[in-house]
Design a protein around this motif. Structure first.
Motif, PDB file in Angstrom:
ATOM      1  N   SER A  87      24.317  -0.551 -20.582  1.00 43.77           N
ATOM      2  CA  SER A  87      23.503   0.619 -20.280  1.00 43.77           C
ATOM      3  C   SER A  87      23.447   0.883 -18.782  1.00 43.77           C
ATOM      4  O   SER A  87      23.536   2.025 -18.337  1.00 43.77           O
ATOM      5  CB  SER A  87      22.084   0.416 -20.833  1.00 43.77           C
ATOM      6  N   PHE A  88      23.288  -0.207 -17.991  1.00 40.45           N
ATOM      7  CA  PHE A  88      23.247  -0.037 -16.538  1.00 40.45           C
ATOM      8  C   PHE A  88      24.595   0.420 -15.998  1.00 40.45           C
ATOM      9  O   PHE A  88      24.671   0.990 -14.907  1.00 40.45           O
ATOM     10  CB  PHE A  88      22.821  -1.347 -15.859  1.00 40.45           C
ATOM     11  N   GLY A  89      25.649   0.163 -16.742  1.00 41.17           N
ATOM     12  CA  GLY A  89      26.983   0.548 -16.279  1.00 41.17           C
ATOM     13  C   GLY A  89      27.377   1.964 -16.629  1.00 41.17           C
ATOM     14  O   GLY A  89      28.489   2.397 -16.290  1.00 41.17           O
ATOM     15  N   LEU A  90      26.477   2.715 -17.279  1.00 39.48           N
ATOM     16  CA  LEU A  90      26.823   4.072 -17.707  1.00 39.48           C
ATOM     17  C   LEU A  90      27.082   4.998 -16.522  1.00 39.48           C
ATOM     18  O   LEU A  90      27.989   5.832 -16.562  1.00 39.48           O
ATOM     19  CB  LEU A  90      25.719   4.654 -18.583  1.00 39.48           C
ATOM     20  N   ILE A  91      26.277   4.859 -15.472  1.00 42.32           N
ATOM     21  CA  ILE A  91      26.463   5.712 -14.298  1.00 42.32           C
ATOM     22  C   ILE A  91      27.834   5.451 -13.682  1.00 42.32           C
ATOM     23  O   ILE A  91      28.573   6.383 -13.338  1.00 42.32           O
ATOM     24  CB  ILE A  91      25.350   5.470 -13.260  1.00 42.32           C
ATOM     25  N   ALA A  92      28.175   4.178 -13.568  1.00 41.36           N
ATOM     26  CA  ALA A  92      29.496   3.822 -13.036  1.00 41.36           C
ATOM     27  C   ALA A  92      30.605   4.327 -13.949  1.00 41.36           C
ATOM     28  O   ALA A  92      31.668   4.749 -13.484  1.00 41.36           O
ATOM     29  CB  ALA A  92      29.602   2.306 -12.859  1.00 41.36           C
ATOM     30  N   ALA A  93      30.348   4.302 -15.267  1.00 37.92           N
ATOM     31  CA  ALA A  93      31.347   4.769 -16.226  1.00 37.92           C
ATOM     32  C   ALA A  93      31.621   6.259 -16.054  1.00 37.92           C
ATOM     33  O   ALA A  93      32.776   6.697 -16.050  1.00 37.92           O
ATOM     34  CB  ALA A  93      30.875   4.484 -17.659  1.00 37.92           C
ATOM     35  N   ILE A  94      30.544   7.048 -15.882  1.00 31.80           N
ATOM     36  CA  ILE A  94      30.707   8.485 -15.686  1.00 31.80           C
ATOM     37  C   ILE A  94      31.417   8.764 -14.365  1.00 31.80           C
ATOM     38  O   ILE A  94      32.286   9.643 -14.276  1.00 31.80           O
ATOM     39  CB  ILE A  94      29.338   9.194 -15.723  1.00 31.80           C
ATOM     40  N   TRP A  95      31.047   8.017 -13.308  1.00 31.79           N
ATOM     41  CA  TRP A  95      31.690   8.193 -12.007  1.00 31.79           C
ATOM     42  C   TRP A  95      33.193   7.926 -12.113  1.00 31.79           C
ATOM     43  O   TRP A  95      34.018   8.689 -11.599  1.00 31.79           O
ATOM     44  CB  TRP A  95      31.044   7.253 -10.993  1.00 31.79           C
ATOM     45  N   THR A  96      33.544   6.846 -12.813  1.00 29.95           N
ATOM     46  CA  THR A  96      34.955   6.505 -12.980  1.00 29.95           C
ATOM     47  C   THR A  96      35.679   7.537 -13.831  1.00 29.95           C
ATOM     48  O   THR A  96      36.805   7.940 -13.523  1.00 29.95           O
ATOM     49  CB  THR A  96      35.093   5.112 -13.619  1.00 29.95           C
ATOM     50  N   ALA A  97      35.011   7.981 -14.904  1.00 33.68           N
ATOM     51  CA  ALA A  97      35.626   8.965 -15.795  1.00 33.68           C
ATOM     52  C   ALA A  97      35.891  10.281 -15.078  1.00 33.68           C
ATOM     53  O   ALA A  97      36.870  10.977 -15.370  1.00 33.68           O
ATOM     54  CB  ALA A  97      34.726   9.201 -17.008  1.00 33.68           C
ATOM     55  N   SER A  98      35.026  10.620 -14.097  1.00 30.47           N
ATOM     56  CA  SER A  98      35.204  11.879 -13.370  1.00 30.47           C
ATOM     57  C   SER A  98      36.411  11.843 -12.440  1.00 30.47           C
ATOM     58  O   SER A  98      36.852  12.894 -11.955  1.00 30.47           O
ATOM     59  CB  SER A  98      33.941  12.213 -12.570  1.00 30.47           C
ATOM     60  N   ASN A  99      36.978  10.657 -12.180  1.00 31.22           N
ATOM     61  CA  ASN A  99      38.185  10.567 -11.352  1.00 31.22           C
ATOM     62  C   ASN A  99      39.352  11.303 -12.004  1.00 31.22           C
ATOM     63  O   ASN A  99      40.215  11.862 -11.314  1.00 31.22           O
ATOM     64  CB  ASN A  99      38.575   9.109 -11.119  1.00 31.22           C
ATOM     65  N   GLY A 100      39.388  11.278 -13.336  1.00 29.74           N
ATOM     66  CA  GLY A 100      40.436  12.011 -14.042  1.00 29.74           C
ATOM     67  C   GLY A 100      40.341  13.504 -13.791  1.00 29.74           C
ATOM     68  O   GLY A 100      41.353  14.190 -13.578  1.00 29.74           O
ATOM     69  N   ILE A 101      39.113  14.044 -13.803  1.00 29.43           N
ATOM     70  CA  ILE A 101      38.897  15.464 -13.516  1.00 29.43           C
ATOM     71  C   ILE A 101      39.292  15.771 -12.078  1.00 29.43           C
ATOM     72  O   ILE A 101      39.906  16.818 -11.793  1.00 29.43           O
ATOM     73  CB  ILE A 101      37.429  15.851 -13.756  1.00 29.43           C
ATOM     74  N   ASN A 102      38.957  14.882 -11.144  1.00 25.63           N
ATOM     75  CA  ASN A 102      39.323  15.089  -9.740  1.00 25.63           C
ATOM     76  C   ASN A 102      40.840  15.184  -9.564  1.00 25.63           C
ATOM     77  O   ASN A 102      41.333  15.992  -8.776  1.00 25.63           O
ATOM     78  CB  ASN A 102      38.777  13.945  -8.876  1.00 25.63           C
ATOM     79  N   ALA A 103      41.576  14.362 -10.290  1.00 24.80           N
ATOM     80  CA  ALA A 103      43.035  14.409 -10.219  1.00 24.80           C
ATOM     81  C   ALA A 103      43.563  15.736 -10.761  1.00 24.80           C
ATOM     82  O   ALA A 103      44.521  16.308 -10.223  1.00 24.80           O
ATOM     83  CB  ALA A 103      43.637  13.240 -11.006  1.00 24.80           C
ATOM     84  N   ILE A 104      42.929  16.245 -11.834  1.00 24.67           N
ATOM     85  CA  ILE A 104      43.317  17.539 -12.392  1.00 24.67           C
ATOM     86  C   ILE A 104      43.047  18.649 -11.387  1.00 24.67           C
ATOM     87  O   ILE A 104      43.854  19.572 -11.216  1.00 24.67           O
ATOM     88  CB  ILE A 104      42.558  17.790 -13.714  1.00 24.67           C
ATOM     89  N   VAL A 105      41.897  18.587 -10.697  1.00 22.94           N
ATOM     90  CA  VAL A 105      41.539  19.589  -9.687  1.00 22.94           C
ATOM     91  C   VAL A 105      42.602  19.634  -8.593  1.00 22.94           C
ATOM     92  O   VAL A 105      43.049  20.714  -8.178  1.00 22.94           O
ATOM     93  CB  VAL A 105      40.152  19.290  -9.080  1.00 22.94           C
ATOM     94  N   ARG A 106      43.031  18.474  -8.107  1.00 25.41           N
ATOM     95  CA  ARG A 106      44.041  18.432  -7.047  1.00 25.41           C
ATOM     96  C   ARG A 106      45.359  19.046  -7.508  1.00 25.41           C
ATOM     97  O   ARG A 106      46.019  19.771  -6.753  1.00 25.41           O
ATOM     98  CB  ARG A 106      44.262  16.993  -6.584  1.00 25.41           C
ATOM     99  N   ALA A 107      45.750  18.760  -8.754  1.00 21.49           N
ATOM    100  CA  ALA A 107      47.003  19.305  -9.288  1.00 21.49           C
ATOM    101  C   ALA A 107      46.922  20.821  -9.428  1.00 21.49           C
ATOM    102  O   ALA A 107      47.870  21.550  -9.090  1.00 21.49           O
ATOM    103  CB  ALA A 107      47.316  18.664 -10.644  1.00 21.49           C
TER     104      ALA A 107
END
Length: 271
Positions: A87-107
């Motif tokens: 549960s405490f790792g959920l924030i980190a999980a969302i932060w990590t998952a958003s890296n995929g979106i960031n890569a899409i934005v750059r492309a």
């Protein structure tokens, strides 16, 4: 006579923007994002009328067999760990998952020939919000079959057509999945680039990405199941190789969809 200028332009854009390299980068970030995203979704299962099997079944329709076993086993190992720590790792999980979106934005920014002028905080918040939006759409995709099948079965049973409904539902289930994919791609193509766009401008790429991703995923899954044996070649990491190739092909399709939208956008502006 067929106008080949579109295909020549797309080939030129793929080479100029180095789409193969961008797809490799995106596949890497998608791999890092996949499991945190699944972890977050699975933690919501106790509050929804769905199970972990429903979530995995959604991927099972498209993902190659070896990669699905890797996803299932990894997710099971993670979920057996301490729930509080998870549960405490959920924030980190969302932060990590958003890296995929960031890569899409750059492309997409490269496809539209624009620089990322949004601040780090704004771009990261946008990536996180898009990640939450994708989770929401994904959950809707899971809930629609659950409630749709129950409601449809009840209605058709009143008319004595329950057996016929099962056949119709198996077809509708695929159509619903494809529609959800189209909505996800349309949202990405509309919001992600650092350029003011209309929603309709994302339609050509969304159609290509939806159809291309489904066909490539099913084709690669069939190839892996019937012809290729990555486990024999790569041993225990064969499943990881299969997953990476699938993510690379998916990333390639997504980026080309962005290139298609950028092409038509430039063509419209040049009129």
């Amino acid at each position: 006579m067929v106008d080949l200028s579109f295909f020549r332009q797309m080939w030129h854009r793929i080479q100029e923007d180095d789409v193969p390299a961008l797809a490799a980068q995106l596949a890497y970030f998608l791999l890092l994002s996949l499991f945190p995203l699944l972890i977050f979704v699975v933690t919501l299962v106790p509050y929804l009328p769905i199970s972990e099997l429903d979530i995995l079944a959604f991927f099972d329709d498209y993902a190659p067999g070896d990669s699905m076993e890797l996803i299932k086993n990894s997710l099971a190992d993670i979920m057996r760990k301490d729930g509080k720590l998870l549960s405490f790792g959920l924030i980190a999980a969302i932060w990590t998952a958003s890296n995929g979106i960031n890569a899409i934005v750059r492309a997409f920014n490269r496809a539209y020939r624009v620089e990322e002028t949004r601040s780090f905080i704004v771009s990261r918040l946008m990536a996180i919000l898009l990640t939450f939006a994708m989770i929401f759409v994904f959950l809707v995709a899971l809930l629609l079959p659950v409630f749709g099948k129950e409601i449809g079965g009840w209605l058709f049973a009143n008319f004595g057509l329950k057996e016929e409904f099962i056949t119709v539902w198996n077809t509708l289930r695929w159509l619903i999945s494809i529609l959800i994919l189209f909505i996800v791609f349309l949202g990405l193509y509309w919001i992600a680039p650092n350029k003011r766009l209309s929603c309709i401008s994302g339609v050509p790429g969304s159609i290509f990405a939806t159809g291309g991703w489904v066909l490539v995923s099913l084709g690669f899954s069939y190839y892996v199941s019937n012809f290729a044996n990555y486990t024999a070649t790569y041993g225990s990491i064969g499943a990881i190789i299969v997953l990476m190739i699938w993510l690379y092909l998916s990333a390639y399709i997504i980026i080309i969809g962005g290139e298609i939208n950028a092409y038509f956008s430039e063509k419209k502006e040049g009129c």
